[in-house]
Structure formats: structure tokens, C-alpha cells
Design a protein around this motif. Sequence first.
Motif, PDB file in Angstrom:
ATOM      1  N   GLU A  69       7.887  14.294  10.689  1.00  0.00           N
ATOM      2  CA  GLU A  69       7.427  15.214  12.021  1.00  0.00           C
ATOM      3  C   GLU A  69       8.477  15.155  13.182  1.00  0.00           C
ATOM      4  OE1 GLU A  69       3.352  13.919  12.938  1.00  0.00           O
ATOM      5  OE2 GLU A  69       2.616  14.494  10.850  1.00  0.00           O
ATOM      6  N   GLU A  94       9.318  16.202   1.265  1.00  0.00           N
ATOM      7  CA  GLU A  94       7.977  15.690   2.241  1.00  0.00           C
ATOM      8  C   GLU A  94       7.060  14.734   1.726  1.00  0.00           C
ATOM      9  OE1 GLU A  94       3.868  17.961   3.761  1.00  0.00           O
ATOM     10  OE2 GLU A  94       5.529  19.307   2.920  1.00  0.00           O
ATOM     11  N   GLN A  97       8.993  11.587   3.000  1.00  0.00           N
ATOM     12  CA  GLN A  97       9.690  11.671   3.988  1.00  0.00           C
ATOM     13  C   GLN A  97      10.863  11.036   4.289  1.00  0.00           C
ATOM     14  OE1 GLN A  97       6.444   8.612   5.538  1.00  0.00           O
ATOM     15  NE2 GLN A  97       4.682  10.077   5.008  1.00  0.00           N
ATOM     16  N   ASN A 124       2.400  11.945  19.909  1.00  0.00           N
ATOM     17  CA  ASN A 124       1.227  12.522  19.236  1.00  0.00           C
ATOM     18  C   ASN A 124       0.125  11.631  19.598  1.00  0.00           C
ATOM     19  OD1 ASN A 124       0.845  10.051  17.143  1.00  0.00           O
ATOM     20  ND2 ASN A 124       2.981  10.290  16.980  1.00  0.00           N
ATOM     21  N   ARG A 157       8.462   8.241  12.220  1.00  0.00           N
ATOM     22  CA  ARG A 157       7.919   9.325  12.750  1.00  0.00           C
ATOM     23  C   ARG A 157       8.386   9.452  14.514  1.00  0.00           C
ATOM     24  NH1 ARG A 157       2.504  11.127  11.894  1.00  0.00           N
ATOM     25  NH2 ARG A 157       1.972   9.537  10.338  1.00  0.00           N
TER      26      ARG A 157
END
Length: 889
Positions: A69, A94, A97, A124, A157
Amino acid sequence: MCKLRGERDLAEGGLDVTKGREILPANVIAKHYDLTLEPDFKKLTYEGTVVIDLEVAEDSESISLNTLELDIHSTKVLSGETTISSSPELSYHEATQTTKIAFDKQLSKGSKAQLEMKFTGQLNDKMAGFYRSTYKNTDGSEGVLATTQMEATDARRAFPCFDEPSLKAEFTITLIADKHLTCLSNMDVASETEIHSEMSGATKKVVKFNKSPPMSTYLLAFIVGELNYIETDKFRLPIRVYAPPNQEIEHGQFSLELAARTLEFYEKTFDSAFPLPKMDMVAIPDFAAGAMENWGLITYRVVDILFDEKTSGASVKERVAEVVQHELAHQWFGNLVTMDFWDGLWLNEGFATWMSWYSCNIFYPEWKVWQSYVIDTLQGALSLDSLRSSHPIEVPVKRADEVNQIFDAISYSKGSCVLRMISKYLGEDIFMEGIRRYLKKHAYGNTQTTDLWAALSDASGKDVSSVMDIWTKHVGYPVITVTENESEKSINVKQNRLLRTADVKPEEDTVLYPVFLGLRTKDGVDESLVLSKREENFKVPDLDFFKLNADHSGIYRTSYTPVRLEKLGKAARDGLLSVEDRAGMLADAGALAASGYQKTSGVLNLLKGFDGEKEFVVWNELISRLGAIQSAWIFEDQKVRDALETFQRDLVSEKAHEKGWEFKEGDDHVEQQFKGMLFGAAGMSGDKTVIEAAKDMFAKFSKGDKSAIHPNIRGSVFGMALKYGGKEEYDVILDTYRNSKNSDECNTALRSLGRARSPELIKKTLTLPFGGEVKEQDVYLPLAALRTHPEGIEQLYGWMTDNWEELTKKFPAGLSMLGTIVSICTSSFTSQAALDRIQAFFTDKNTKGFDQSLAQSSDAIRAKSAWLARDRDDVKDWAYKAKTIKAEL
């Protein structure tokens, strides 16, 4: 074969699958990260630049690393002064990751290189990576801080990185923020300057931190926000506790002083200096776990670090102490020495759990924590490990999405129980010497379980791995069945796998454990006896009195004949058994009845024989075992359920009245919890005197006298108000949740609401998780108490199925909260029909990320269904007999 196709897909994603794990290729090695981040609290994003110094281990035309992300704007690969590529080809995989960076020129083996990436990330609301946490200011406005949670696999992330525990590197962190905000990271501040920010147009501060020692990405932390702090100089390095401005920072004093004492104690115990220049501990308003051991910057839930003696009870103080000492133990065990991959998680969590009990016992001997260990840590481990869907302590982990599911009672509790067992086997002094050697040899490195066994073997001269590998590499544990031979003055002990579902297959019962029998007789305890075969005979000095598993440090259950159990009950009354023996014996008897080894009526009669018991821990286990029976019988005949409730009331009321519910200055830590527990158990089972006392306290509390309810019985008073009251009481407790300034009181209120049973109030409780006022970290709290009554269990399940789509969006499967919610909403059913309904619902659902929670719930339901099938009539007969006896009296 499908497997080969899967391996090819993974290889295309840049992963190495040769070791049975999906891991990054080892063609380059990250040595140092220079990471700069600038959060924007208006856009809820951040701008980042990372420069990674690499050593090239193999001739390479690509680099694979982890991202999730992140919006990557530019990528450069450099070797010395040469730009290998200023716009390499990036491909994202994906499922794994990973981002693969491919370039035309080759990096040569043995050379050095740099990877530079600029990116944007989201602050987030998932409590993972670099995320936002919010709180209410006193003026009603919302405050925001940016914080991190990288464990297990969320550093990716926050920024592009090589996100595996064995890929340690040094880190230099720079944070750019508004001048009035506090900036924290693992290390101390190296410099602070000002710049004109292009992003905001304002003058901001640039806080650069000193370079860290080599460490794993999951231990990295950085925080930006408004924070107050207190500090102490009682340790050789600065220690601070931080909290947002809406919290009373003085409530961090207990944790602050405890941290100073604990760090000093651990340095001496481990013969290893804490290697960082400071220790910060921060209360975070939104936090998925209890705490996180980031090196030099530990983050906590507010309730697990801030403690007010006046408004919180004794059990909360013990929890805070345990969490602080657990996280500080990690600074050595986990941070300084780190498992090489996630299948060694237990090395971190098992040791930190054991160490928190060990140090707590030394700091607060009056708390008697090793007694509590028997009914807490040990029972948690034995309970989960009696399910077919449990897992070994050393659990094979292949993929990133599997990691969060093993942060459970096996890694923490069973892991710590194995360490307690080995410490008893070797002797505590020798065990600690082995730990010191382990830490010295592997400082700043990575280890496997075999390295710990080698250090303990080196210190003790014993072959530790041959004994302990069996305990860590296999799922489950044995039940030891004891039969007696009067003529030979001996006992026969036989081991078999224990499953709560009572349906062990022959192929599941092949492991033979080395079982430390710990034989207690009138002569003392013989720790030398070990059962390594299927069965064996042992001489006993006097068959009149003996008991296995003295003090319950062994990981097994013991099944005695009814006659021997009766004799042990008498021995308990005669003072021949320790507190741990008495509590552990009750736990074993209750668990074995649930597993088909004994009749439930026999356990109920055994519990009755303990009504003269004087110790808190034994009473705690007694009430817990009765509670387990009541939970299994929750959908059964109301008359039988009433009889069980009456039995509890008859058992505890006299003791509750004797102890009273006034808390005096002289009440010690254990006595406070004892009074609180008896008060709650009596009142919730219908003791009219206790209920009236609770109603009186609640009435005063409702009128504004917040001191009317002592913190030790707050949960019990709220529970009784909801069980025996209605909407008026519910609204008072909901209002307490909304307006209390004390996080412990807020949690207690929220946790209690599910006890209300009317359809209207159940519906109201079920609006809370998605209503916007309950933080995502707390969504499970109002749900849990709905499991205390049949109506709530049914409505909980309906709520989960009705809101499934929203739940999966709100709580991604890779994080742990969804598994927790699934477990809460399914595991309290007791019939095969209910299980069929649950399995039908999940047939077409993707259960990746919570499949283990679902399997464990299913096993728990099967176990209760089988228990009821065996003992439904037995308990019904017991209930009618109990009523007859009472009527005759």
C-alpha cells in the motif's frame, strides 16, 4: 503439479521458496537504511525517502523487497558513483507483497550498491505500519498522532524494506514535523534543524536520530504528535513515559519507576547492559495488541501503562506490571537476539512471558504470581492445546499472512510453560547461566530454538534438546492415567494424547513425551522421576498419600481413580497439598470431565468438598471450572441451569459474606482480588444480600458519587446492574463509557454492556462496534459479554453474518482482529446443529488469515457437544439429587 505452478508464480514475484518459506532472495543484503518521513495530518498521508546501503552477494540484475500500500514515485539503483538505473522496471506481486526492481546493468558480486526510493504512504486507520491514532481533547476537538506497529510484517506498509526478522540492518531515521510536535524513534536525537517545507509551505523541524545497532525491521518505531512526558533518573540512562495531552501523565509514574527497577534487574540477571541510549514508553490511544517491544521505544495501549491507584483495582496493577516487565524482557530476548524466522516466535514471546512472572515474583513476592501462573498461563496453554486445531510451539510458517495467527496461547503461554519446566529440571541458577551464554553468543544476531538448547546444555552438561525438542516440535500434550498396585506399593502411569473432543485417533497418539512426574509424598517431592515410555511402574513410599505433578509445573493432566481423587480432596483439607497442587487438581478434574475421562457430577462433588478452602487462587479455579460447566450447559434445560447457579451461590455466598466487600487500608494485593471475586460470584449467582449491596452502590454512582463503587468490584457491580436491571442501568453504564476520563473504567463499562439480556438492549450493544464511538482496538469488548446468555450468543452470530462484508473491509484478514471477532461470535455454541450452520456460512468465504481461529472455534463446539452427549443425564440426575438433599435439609 499445482505445487510447482505455485512455486513458479512465487519466483516471478521475486521470492525464494527453496527453504519451504516464501522469503526474499539473498542476492543483496541490506546493511543500513537512511529513512526520512514527513507526515501530513490534514491529508492523512506522508512523504518518504529511503536510501538503503546494500552488499551484493550474487551477480544481480534485479532486487526484490517488500512493499504494501505504498505509492512509489521514483527509484534509483547506484553502485559507487555509477547510476545503474534511474528508472528501473518495477513489478508488484500482490500475493507476496513484494516489489521487484529489474535493471539492465548488472550488480557484481562483492560490490556495494545503493537503492533510493521516494514514495507516499497513507496514515491508515488499521493500527498497522505507520498509522494514525486519534483522541479527544478536553475542548472536544480531535487530536491526531502518527505512530507505528511493524510486527509481524507491517514495516513494508510503512516504507520499502527487506521485511524479515533475519535481515537485520542499522537504521538512521529522520522525521520532519510541525515545530510544536514531539518526534520519537528507537534512538536518541542526533540533531534538530529547521527547514521550509515544500509540502506545507510552513517552517518545520527536522529531527534526525542517531544510527541504531543492527536490528530487525519489525522492531523499528517512530512517533509524531502532541505528547507530554514524565521521566526518572533512577537508572543509568534516561527513561520516560509519554502520553497524549488528554491523559493524566502522572498515571505513568508506576510504570516509570517499575521500568527503572526492571532494567537494572535485567542487566544484572542477564549480565548484559541495555545497549541503547534511552528507554521511552508511550501510551497510544489506538493500539491493536497490549504493547509492542520496539527497541528503545515501547508502545502500549493506554490501559496497559497508565495506572491510577485511586481508580483502578489490584488486578489492573498486576496486569500493568506484567506487561511492562514482559516488554522490557524483549529488549534482550527478541531485540538483541532475534529468532531467524517467525516459526521461532515462541523464543521471543515464551521467554518474555516467563520472565515477566519470574521478575514480578521477585519484585512483588506478596502477589504470589507463581500460584496465579497455574490457573492463568498454564491453563490457557492446556486449554488451547487440547484442540486438534492447535499447533506446535515451533510452528512452520510459510507466508506473511500466516504469522498473525500464531500470536496465541501456544507461543506465549505454552512456550513459557516449557521454559518453566526446563528451569525446574535444570535448576533456576543453571537455567539463567544458560540464558546469559545464549545472549552473549548471539547478541545482535538471529537464532533458532536449537541455539537456546545448545546454550542450556553447555551450562548444565545435560542433553537439553533431546528432552525439549519433543515438547516444542509436536502439537498437544499427554494425559497421565494413574492406577495403583497395593501389593507392590507401586503406581502404573500411562501417557496418551489428550483431546478435548475425546476422539483421539491412533495415528494422533504416537508421540511419547518426556514427562517430569514430580511425585509428592509425605517425604517431600521426588523431581527425578521421568516417564519417557508409553507406560511404566514406579515405587511409591506410601500409597496412603501421593500426588503427581507437584506444584503443576509439568505440561500434562493427571487422571486418578475416583477413590484416589476423594483421598486427594481429604489431603487438601488436611494441608498436605500446596496451593498450586489444589488449584491444579481442580483444573485437571474439570478438564478431564470435559474430555470424557470422568463424570461431571464427580467434579461438582469435588468442588463442593473445597467449600472450606482459604486461598484465593484455589477459589478462582473452583469458580472458573464451575463456569466452564455452566457455559457448556448454557442452552440446556432451564431447571438444570438454575440448579448450577444455585450450587454456585451455595458454594460461595458464605465465604463472600465472611470476607465482605469493604476494602480496607490493610487489605493486601491478593485479599483485594479475593474479596472482589467472591462478591461477583455470589451476586451473579443470585445472592440477594450482595445484589442489594450492589444496587445501593450503583444508585449512588448513578447520582454522581463516583467513589461509591470500589475499583475492585466495578465490573461485578456493573454486571449485576445489567443482569438484574434494565434500560436505566444500561444507559448509566453506557454514559460512563462515553464520559469517564479513566481508561480502565471505560473498558469495564464497555465490557459489561453485553450482559443486558433484553432484545432491545442486545440490539443496542450490537450497534456499538460500527457506531463510530468505539475505537477499532476495542470492538471486541462489547461483544464478549453477550456470550454470557443464550440470547446474546444467537444475536452475536446473527450480527456477524449480517455484517460480514463490512467486517472483512474494516478488518483485513492479514491482521488479527477479524480472527478474534470470528472466535467471539462462534465459539460459544454447544451443538452439532450450530456447528453445521457455521460451517455452511463459511463454505463459500475466503478464510485466509483467520482459518485457525475458525478451526479452533469449531473444535470447541464439537468438544462441548460431545461432553453434553455423554453427561447431560448425569448432570440432570445430580441436579435433582442436589435439590432433594436441600429439601430434606
